[in-house]
Structure formats: structure tokens, C-alpha cells
Design a protein around this motif. Structure first.
Motif, short mmCIF file in Angstrom:
data_model
loop_
_atom_site.label_atom_id
_atom_site.label_comp_id
_atom_site.label_asym_id
_atom_site.label_seq_id
_atom_site.Cartn_x
_atom_site.Cartn_y
_atom_site.Cartn_z
N CYS A 112 0.88 -1.25 -0.01
CA CYS A 112 0.00 -0.09 0.05
C CYS A 112 0.65 1.19 -0.08
CB CYS A 112 -0.86 -0.13 1.39
SG CYS A 112 0.03 0.08 2.81
N GLY A 113 2.18 0.98 0.40
CA GLY A 113 3.11 2.23 0.35
C GLY A 113 2.96 3.13 1.59
N LEU A 114 2.08 2.64 2.69
CA LEU A 114 1.94 3.42 3.61
C LEU A 114 2.17 2.61 5.03
CD1 LEU A 114 1.19 6.33 4.49
CD2 LEU A 114 -1.13 5.65 4.52
N CYS A 115 2.18 1.22 4.87
CA CYS A 115 2.24 0.30 6.11
C CYS A 115 3.59 0.44 6.86
CB CYS A 115 2.49 -1.28 5.53
SG CYS A 115 0.99 -1.58 4.64
N GLY A 116 3.40 0.60 8.22
CA GLY A 116 4.65 0.73 8.84
C GLY A 116 5.00 2.19 9.24
N LEU A 117 4.52 3.16 8.71
CA LEU A 117 4.83 4.59 8.90
C LEU A 117 4.62 4.88 10.38
CD1 LEU A 117 3.53 6.68 5.84
CD2 LEU A 117 5.67 5.84 6.28
N GLN A 118 5.68 5.58 10.97
CA GLN A 118 5.74 5.78 12.47
C GLN A 118 4.52 6.76 12.76
OE1 GLN A 118 9.62 6.92 12.95
NE2 GLN A 118 10.59 4.48 13.10
N SER A 119 4.34 7.86 11.92
CA SER A 119 3.32 8.95 12.28
C SER A 119 1.82 8.63 11.63
CB SER A 119 3.90 10.26 11.49
OG SER A 119 2.71 11.31 11.91
N LEU A 120 0.85 8.36 12.26
CA LEU A 120 -0.37 8.50 12.18
C LEU A 120 -0.97 9.48 11.24
CD1 LEU A 120 -1.86 6.96 15.29
CD2 LEU A 120 -1.28 5.54 13.40
N ALA A 121 -0.05 10.79 11.26
CA ALA A 121 -0.74 11.61 10.84
C ALA A 121 -0.61 11.75 9.19
CB ALA A 121 0.11 13.13 10.95
N GLN A 122 0.40 10.50 8.62
CA GLN A 122 0.61 10.25 7.15
C GLN A 122 -0.27 9.55 6.62
OE1 GLN A 122 3.40 10.94 5.38
NE2 GLN A 122 4.08 12.21 6.87
N PHE A 205 -10.20 5.53 -14.38
CA PHE A 205 -9.45 4.19 -13.81
C PHE A 205 -10.60 3.23 -13.56
CE2 PHE A 205 -5.25 6.02 -11.98
CZ PHE A 205 -4.78 6.08 -13.36
N LEU A 206 -10.49 1.93 -13.91
CA LEU A 206 -11.26 0.81 -13.45
C LEU A 206 -10.75 -0.18 -12.91
CD1 LEU A 206 -14.11 -0.65 -13.60
CD2 LEU A 206 -13.69 -1.19 -16.08
N LEU A 207 -10.66 -0.73 -11.70
CA LEU A 207 -10.15 -1.74 -10.90
C LEU A 207 -11.07 -2.79 -10.59
CD1 LEU A 207 -8.26 0.49 -8.39
CD2 LEU A 207 -7.64 -0.14 -10.90
N THR A 208 -10.63 -3.99 -10.73
CA THR A 208 -11.19 -5.26 -10.34
C THR A 208 -11.58 -5.59 -8.79
OG1 THR A 208 -9.26 -6.39 -10.55
CG2 THR A 208 -10.66 -6.39 -12.51
N SER A 209 -10.85 -4.81 -8.15
CA SER A 209 -10.63 -4.92 -6.67
C SER A 209 -11.44 -4.09 -5.68
CB SER A 209 -9.22 -4.75 -6.24
OG SER A 209 -9.01 -3.21 -6.23
N ARG A 210 -11.53 -4.48 -4.49
CA ARG A 210 -11.91 -3.43 -3.39
C ARG A 210 -11.09 -2.39 -3.42
NH1 ARG A 210 -9.87 -3.00 1.56
NH2 ARG A 210 -8.51 -4.84 1.29
N CYS A 211 -11.92 -1.22 -3.06
CA CYS A 211 -11.20 0.24 -2.88
C CYS A 211 -10.88 0.48 -1.51
CB CYS A 211 -11.98 1.11 -3.77
SG CYS A 211 -11.50 2.70 -3.54
N SER A 212 -9.89 0.66 -1.16
CA SER A 212 -9.06 0.88 0.07
C SER A 212 -8.45 2.32 -0.27
CB SER A 212 -8.18 0.00 0.51
OG SER A 212 -7.19 -0.42 -0.36
N TYR A 213 -8.00 3.11 0.81
CA TYR A 213 -7.59 4.45 0.90
C TYR A 213 -6.43 4.60 -0.01
CZ TYR A 213 -3.95 3.89 4.12
OH TYR A 213 -2.90 3.28 4.73
N SER A 231 -15.48 -4.04 -6.73
CA SER A 231 -15.96 -4.40 -5.10
C SER A 231 -16.33 -2.88 -4.25
CB SER A 231 -14.93 -5.18 -4.59
OG SER A 231 -15.44 -5.71 -3.39
N THR A 232 -16.49 -3.30 -2.96
CA THR A 232 -16.78 -1.96 -2.33
C THR A 232 -15.70 -1.33 -2.11
OG1 THR A 232 -18.37 -1.50 -0.41
CG2 THR A 232 -16.98 -3.06 0.06
N ALA A 233 -15.87 -0.13 -1.41
CA ALA A 233 -14.88 0.92 -0.88
C ALA A 233 -15.13 1.05 0.63
CB ALA A 233 -15.07 2.27 -1.71
N THR A 234 -13.95 1.20 1.29
CA THR A 234 -13.99 1.39 2.71
C THR A 234 -14.45 2.89 3.17
OG1 THR A 234 -11.66 2.18 2.77
CG2 THR A 234 -12.09 -0.37 2.91
N SER A 235 -14.42 3.09 4.10
CA SER A 235 -15.05 4.27 4.72
C SER A 235 -13.84 5.25 4.52
CB SER A 235 -15.41 4.33 6.25
OG SER A 235 -14.50 3.86 7.03
N LEU A 236 -12.66 5.03 4.74
CA LEU A 236 -11.60 5.68 4.63
C LEU A 236 -11.29 6.15 3.24
CD1 LEU A 236 -9.57 7.63 6.09
CD2 LEU A 236 -7.93 5.58 6.17
N ALA A 237 -11.54 5.14 2.23
CA ALA A 237 -11.39 5.46 0.85
C ALA A 237 -12.24 6.78 0.69
CB ALA A 237 -11.63 4.28 0.29
#
Length: 266
Positions: A112-122, A205-213, A231-237
Motif C-alpha cells: 500500500c505504500g503506507l504500512c509501517g509509517l511511524q506517524s499516524l498523521a501520514q 481508472f477501472l479496478l477489479t478490486s475492493r477500493c481501499s484508501y 468491489s466495495t470501498a472502505t469508509s476511509l477511501a
């Protein structure tokens, strides 16, 4: 004789039926470790399908906001090793500094390019506002969805690939990339568009997946005004899409879709 496509592996399997077993050949999606190095230093290790790796590298660097344009990559090499694939990138010095800063924020790499970031603000980092000046009719979304399966050769062979497609304003699929990972498929698409000098702002863009943020973020950073997912999208997305003016459509089906965010929500 069936030709095994790049990105799939021919494997012997046992089919289990009611009261019987049989041996057959089956194509499985290929997954491998892809290591990215920036100017000789490790940047990230991704699990992906080892095809279209130059597109993957370019799109991933753009999505990570390490580079601004393709010319920022001075040299790119791809080679297979014993344990996976190594993608070597030599970047302009300003980009190298961004890469080093980004690595310092990581405690682990993730697709996802964001996993493990120390700052939740990111998680709520500012995104560029997308340009919504191009009108796209609802009929274009249904037209693209109807033809999507015909553009997925790897998924047709294995049943195990995600796809990310760029469609023009009329719903014609112009470019499509496949990967076992949904984030990787989108990065490959973004890289391919930049390589072919096609503007993401001229379609959707058209994606075959669930949409996350993170898929919303990659789409906004690429400058595409509309994202459609099967597929569906998450609330944060949805929250992130509204924040940057991205039109987000999810649960795309042949008879109906749900618009969860639109330009008027900004």
C-alpha cells in the motif's frame, strides 16, 4: 500445445471430486519478491507478478512521490536473481533525498505504500485536488465494465489476477495491467500511462478490486478524476476521495453502480 503466458506457471495439480481423484495441469499466478534499489540502496521489497516491471518501477516511484516525472529516472535495470527480481533505479539527487526520507519513515514495507509509517498523521497527508473539467457519461462506465474481461488474458488463464484499466471518456479501455496485487496492478498502469505519454486526466481508472484508501491516493496523485471499482470501498477511501475531489464509484455491476464521492463533495 498450450503456451504458458509470462506471469503464469504451469503446475501439476490433483482434482478432487466426489469419490474420485484425477491429475491435471493448471496455470497458477506467478508471485515473486521484487526488490527496488535506489542509487544502490534498498528501498522496498514487494510481492508481485514479475511482468511489466519497468512500468511497475515507474508507477511505484510516482505513487510514492519520490519522482515527479519519468526523466527523474536516469537509469533503470531489471534482472532476475536466485530469490526474486532486482529493480535498480538511479535517480536525480533531489529524488534520492526524498527516497531516503521516506525509508526513514518506514518500519516495514507494504504494497500500500503506507504500512509501517511511524506517524499516524501520514494517513491523512494532503492530496492534490483532481481536475474534474472532463465530463464522463454514466454510459462510459458501463461500456468499460462490459469489455473488461476481454482485456484480462492472465486472469482468464488462471483466475487469480487483479486488473487496473485506463479508460477514455467514452469507455474504451486504452491500457490495462494485471498483477496478483491490486496496488501493484495500479502502479503498473500508472507507469505504463506515463511511458506512453497518456494523461490519466483524460479518462478514468477501472479496478477489479475492493477500493481501499491507498488506491484512492494513488489515483489522485496520478491526476485521474474518476475511480471505478468492482468491489466495495472502505469508509476511509470515501473520506479521502471527498477530500481531494475524486469521484469514486464502487460495486460496479452490469446493471447498477454506487457513486460514493463526487466533485461536488469538496
Amino acid at each position: 500445445m498450450q503456451i504458458t503466458p509470462a506471469g503464469a506457471l504451469d503446475t501439476q495439480v490433483v482434482r478432487i471430486g466426489l469419490g474420485e481423484r484425477s491429475t491435471e495441469r493448471r496455470l497458477l499466478p506467478e508471485e515473486a519478491a521484487i526488490a527496488f534499489e535506489v542509487n544502490g540502496r534498498n528501498y522496498a521489497v514487494m510481492m508481485a507478478t514479475p511482468v511489466d516491471l519497468a512500468d511497475f518501477a515507474l508507477g511505484f516511484m510516482l505513487s510514492e512521490q519520490i519522482i515527479n516525472a519519468a526523466p527523474d529516472i536516469l537509469e533503470l535495470s531489471v534482472r532476475e536473481s536466485e530469490h526474486g527480481w532486482l529493480v535498480g533505479l538511479w535517480l536525480e539527487e533531489d529524488c534520492v533525498r526524498r527516497a531516503r526520507q521516506r525509508v526513514r519513515l518506514r518500519t516495514a514495507e507494504g504494497s500500500c505504500g503506507l504500512c509501517g509509517l511511524q506517524s499516524l498523521a501520514q494517513v491523512h497527508r494532503p492530496l492534490p485536488l483532481v481536475d474534474q473539467s472532463l465530463p464522463i457519461a454514466d454510459s462510459a462506465l458501463f461500456a468499460a465494465l462490459a469489455s473488461l474481461r476481454d482485456h484480462q488474458p492472465l486472469n482468464a488463464s488462471t483466475g487469480g489476477f487483479h486488473a487496473a484499466a485506463f479508460c477514455d471518456r467514452h469507455g474504451y479501455i486504452r491500457v490495462l495491467r494485471e498483477d496478483v496485487g491490486r496496488h501493484n496492478a495500479l502502479d503498473k498502469l500508472i507507469g505504463a500511462l506515463r511511458s506512453e505519454a497518456l494523461s490519466p486526466g483524460e479518462g478514468f481508472f477501472l479496478l477489479t478490486s475492493r477500493c481501499s484508501y491507498e488506491l484512492v491516493e494513488k489515483t489522485a496523485i496520478a491526476g485521474c478524476p474518476l475511480l471505478v471499482t468492482v468491489s466495495t470501498a472502505t469508509s476511509l477511501a470515501v473520506e479521502r476521495a471527498k477530500a481531494c475531489g475524486l469521484t469514486l464509484v464502487a460495486l460496479a455491476r452490469s446493471d447498477a453502480m454506487l457513486e460514493l464521492s463526487s466533485a461536488s463533495a469538496v
